[in-house]
Design an enzyme around this catalytic site. Structure first.
Site, PDB file in Angstrom:
ATOM      1  N   PHE A 217       0.862  -1.190   0.000  1.00  0.00           N
ATOM      2  CA  PHE A 217       0.000   0.000   0.000  1.00  0.00           C
ATOM      3  C   PHE A 217       0.895   1.235   0.000  1.00  0.00           C
ATOM      4  CE2 PHE A 217      -2.418   3.497   1.710  1.00  0.00           C
ATOM      5  CZ  PHE A 217      -3.680   3.329   1.158  1.00  0.00           C
ATOM      6  N   ASP A 326       9.225   2.816   1.668  1.00  0.00           N
ATOM      7  CA  ASP A 326       8.072   3.605   2.110  1.00  0.00           C
ATOM      8  C   ASP A 326       7.881   3.384   3.616  1.00  0.00           C
ATOM      9  OD1 ASP A 326       5.598   4.617   2.758  1.00  0.00           O
ATOM     10  OD2 ASP A 326       4.552   3.777   1.019  1.00  0.00           O
ATOM     11  N   LYS A 357       2.497  10.474   8.485  1.00  0.00           N
ATOM     12  CA  LYS A 357       1.874   9.978   9.721  1.00  0.00           C
ATOM     13  C   LYS A 357       2.574  10.493  10.989  1.00  0.00           C
ATOM     14  CE  LYS A 357      -0.305   5.933   7.690  1.00  0.00           C
ATOM     15  NZ  LYS A 357      -1.725   5.853   7.867  1.00  0.00           N
ATOM     16  N   THR A 381       2.197  23.874  -4.257  1.00  0.00           N
ATOM     17  CA  THR A 381       2.055  25.188  -3.615  1.00  0.00           C
ATOM     18  C   THR A 381       2.612  25.191  -2.187  1.00  0.00           C
ATOM     19  OG1 THR A 381       0.063  25.584  -4.906  1.00  0.00           O
ATOM     20  CG2 THR A 381       0.416  27.009  -2.993  1.00  0.00           C
TER      21      THR A 381
HETATM   22  C1  LIG Z   1       2.866   2.610   3.777  1.00  0.00           C
HETATM   23  C2  LIG Z   1       1.945   3.723   3.388  1.00  0.00           C
HETATM   24  N1  LIG Z   1       2.259   4.502   2.349  1.00  0.00           N
HETATM   25  C3  LIG Z   1       1.474   5.525   1.970  1.00  0.00           C
HETATM   26  C4  LIG Z   1       0.312   5.812   2.632  1.00  0.00           C
HETATM   27  C5  LIG Z   1      -0.567   6.944   2.182  1.00  0.00           C
HETATM   28  O1  LIG Z   1      -0.547   7.961   3.107  1.00  0.00           O
HETATM   29  P1  LIG Z   1      -1.733   9.044   3.135  1.00  0.00           P
HETATM   30  O2  LIG Z   1      -2.960   8.335   3.582  1.00  0.00           O
HETATM   31  O3  LIG Z   1      -1.249  10.086   4.083  1.00  0.00           O
HETATM   32  O4  LIG Z   1      -1.857   9.571   1.748  1.00  0.00           O
HETATM   33  C6  LIG Z   1      -0.061   5.028   3.735  1.00  0.00           C
HETATM   34  C7  LIG Z   1      -1.320   5.304   4.455  1.00  0.00           C
HETATM   35  O5  LIG Z   1      -1.833   4.534   5.215  1.00  0.00           O
HETATM   36  C8  LIG Z   1       0.777   3.949   4.119  1.00  0.00           C
HETATM   37  O6  LIG Z   1       0.466   3.167   5.156  1.00  0.00           O
END
Ligand SMILES: Cc1ncc(COP(=O)(O)O)c(C=O)c1O
Length: 500
Positions: A217, A326, A357, A381
């Site tokens: 994700f 990530d 987060k 922006t």
């Molecule tokens: C591993 C990971 N990457 C990206 C995201 C996306 O972040 P956002 O919801 O702030 O766009 C999340 C969100 O849960 C995530 O867990």
């Protein structure tokens, strides 16, 4: 009850004694004269089932304006403290999910309240700048004090952004730009590059790809959605890219008991990953970058070994692909180290590390050669928000002074051991307890039972999240102590005893 599921009375006395007997656990922040125990509530307190009548009323009101299908209940953030989230019906719940893992040091931490009450910071709150063109005087210092003070190994540059998805979107762009510049060498873009990109054609818009992993994700915006493979509902009806998707290992838990089987599974995945890189190059869609979570979170808390990640890093290097880790969900201390990739024990773990987060601001760290070569190529922006960077600086101070990484490692051990215990007591319901730090999860026998457990636990005052097909994930703040974990385990035990 099992040995680790101690009585409520014992929890309360442990709670008191832990604070008295362990000087390292005291709130030593200048802004917090009280101990956490004095300042925080002493346990959950439920007045209604959740959502209560006031929440239901507000959900109806909001429903006239927008889709409320995902709204759990409405919150009273003024009354929420530390590990406890209070709702508009006066229910006080132990929050082990923390706004999808995004509250670093609990609600209304005194150090953060004091920071925001300082009149010197008013202008930072009131004036939100377009950071890419008109940053405030203190911005380089604030970045150095906050984001750069926790930069991953080998990284001295950081690009701030707003949310997790847009951090990843821009990280992917940085990898594509880096890859094309590498291909072009010293010559800049051709006239054909410049004209063809305006009509979405190659060579200006090249057929490059980002490799991701099944179950991963990385966000919901258009580009990153092509690399998200956790749930169909995120992707349905949205056009996407034909990019390679590698298998993520499906390991057996506890990891120490299945080393041989897990190693075989990881080797299978690594082999297939390398094959896919070769295949996509032959297809004319070379892999510019590989993106991966250190623990697949949304997709079901799937772990892989340090060895797997080290091998993957080597595969990326060998094939000239950038390696993007990530850490949007795993970063910020929750695994017991500040970055989950630190568990891999590498000097050069990644080319790009994205975050959001618990870091309060989004963004990504990167190697120097992944810096975009021209202005406005990575740009929007706001590019983040200085008030969030300010808050992050204080969060990091609290993490250091209160030794919250050690605390998280300790609480994580209590949580995982407690989950193992529950798993032994309820083998027909629970399986696959797993975790690193407090970043823990357990599987429930099916989706329906999982949802029942989550709702019943919530009515008893403990909030947890779901992930994957049938897992429960635990994402407490870094201020969750062992006694909070014991309260959670007691609630879970009560719920499971009813379901059994
Ligand atoms: C591993 C990971 N990457 C990206 C995201 C996306 O972040 P956002 O919801 O702030 O766009 C999340 C969100 O849960 C995530 O867990």
């Amino acid at each position: 009850m099992a040995s680790s599921l101690i009585s409520r009375q014992l929890v309360l006395s442990l709670q008191k004694n832990l604070w008295r007997s362990a000087p390292g656990c005291r709130y030593v922040s200048k802004a917090a004269p009280q101990t956490q125990q004095e300042w925080e509530y002493d346990g959950p307190s439920m007045k209604t089932s959740v959502p209560g009548p006031r929440s239901q009323e507000l959900t109806k009101q909001l429903g006239e304006i927008q889709n409320v299908g995902a709204v759990n209940f409405f919150c009273n953030y003024e009354e929420s403290r530390g590990n406890y989230l209070v709702d508009v019906d006066g229910n006080r719940m132990l929050d082990m999910y923390t706004q999808i893992s995004s509250i670093p040091i609990g609600y209304n931490h005194p150090a953060l309240l004091k920071l925001m009450a300082n009149p010197n910071h008013l202008s930072t709150l009131v004036n939100r700048p377009a950071l890419g063109i008109l940053p405030p005087e203190n911005f380089p210092d604030k970045l150095t004090e906050s984001l750069l003070s926790v930069a991953p190994s080998g990284m001295t540059r950081v690009q701030n952004m707003a949310c997790g998805s847009c951090s990843n979107e821009n990280a992917y762009k940085a990898m594509f730009i880096w890859y094309r510049n590498k291909e072009r060498g010293v010559s800049g873009p051709s006239d054909e590059d410049l004209s063809s990109c305006m009509i979405n054609q190659s060579p200006g818009c090249p057929d490059l790809s980002i490799m991701s992993f099944m179950g991963g994700f990385h966000g919901r915006t258009l580009g990153v959605l092509a690399t998200t493979h956790s749930k169909a509902i995120h992707k349905l009806d949205i056009p996407s890219f034909d990019w390679p998707i590698a298998p993520f290992p499906r390991l057996q838990y506890p990891l120490e008991e299945f080393t041989r089987e897990n190693q075989q599974e990881e080797e299978r995945c690594l082999e297939e990953t390398e094959d896919l890189i070769v295949k996509w190059r032959q297809k004319g869609k070379p892999v510019a970058g590989i993106v991966i979570e250190p623990i697949q979170a949304e997709g079901g808390d799937n772990h892989a070994s340090a060895n797997f990640f080290r091998s993957l890093r080597n595969i990326a290097r060998k094939h000239g692909c950038a390696f993007h880790v990530d850490e949007v969900q795993t970063g910020g201390g929750t695994t017991g180290k500040f970055w989950a990739h630190e568990h891999w024990g590498m000097d050069d773990p990644a080319d790009i590390v994205s975050f959001s987060k618990k870091m309060l601001t989004g963004g990504y760290y990167h190697k120097t050669d992944l810096q975009a070569d021209k202005a406005y190529r990575i740009f929007n922006t706001w590019m983040g928000d200085p008030s969030k960077t300010l808050l992050l600086g204080e969060v990091l101070n609290v993490i250091r002074t209160e030794r919250l990484l050690e605390e998280t490692a300790r609480s994580g051990k209590a949580l995982l051991n407690g989950l193992y215990d529950l798993q032994t007591r309820y083998p027909s319901i629970l399986s696959r307890a797993r975790g690193q730090g407090t970043f823990c999860a357990i599987d429930i026998r099916d989706d329906e039972t999982r949802n029942k457990v989550l709702l019943k636990a919530r009515d008893k005052g403990a909030l947890m999240g779901g992930c994957g097909d049938k897992s429960i994930r635990f994402r407490p703040a870094l201020v969750a102590k062992e006694y909070h974990i014991q309260i959670l385990l007691n609630v879970l035990n009560d719920v499971l005893a009813q379901i059994k």
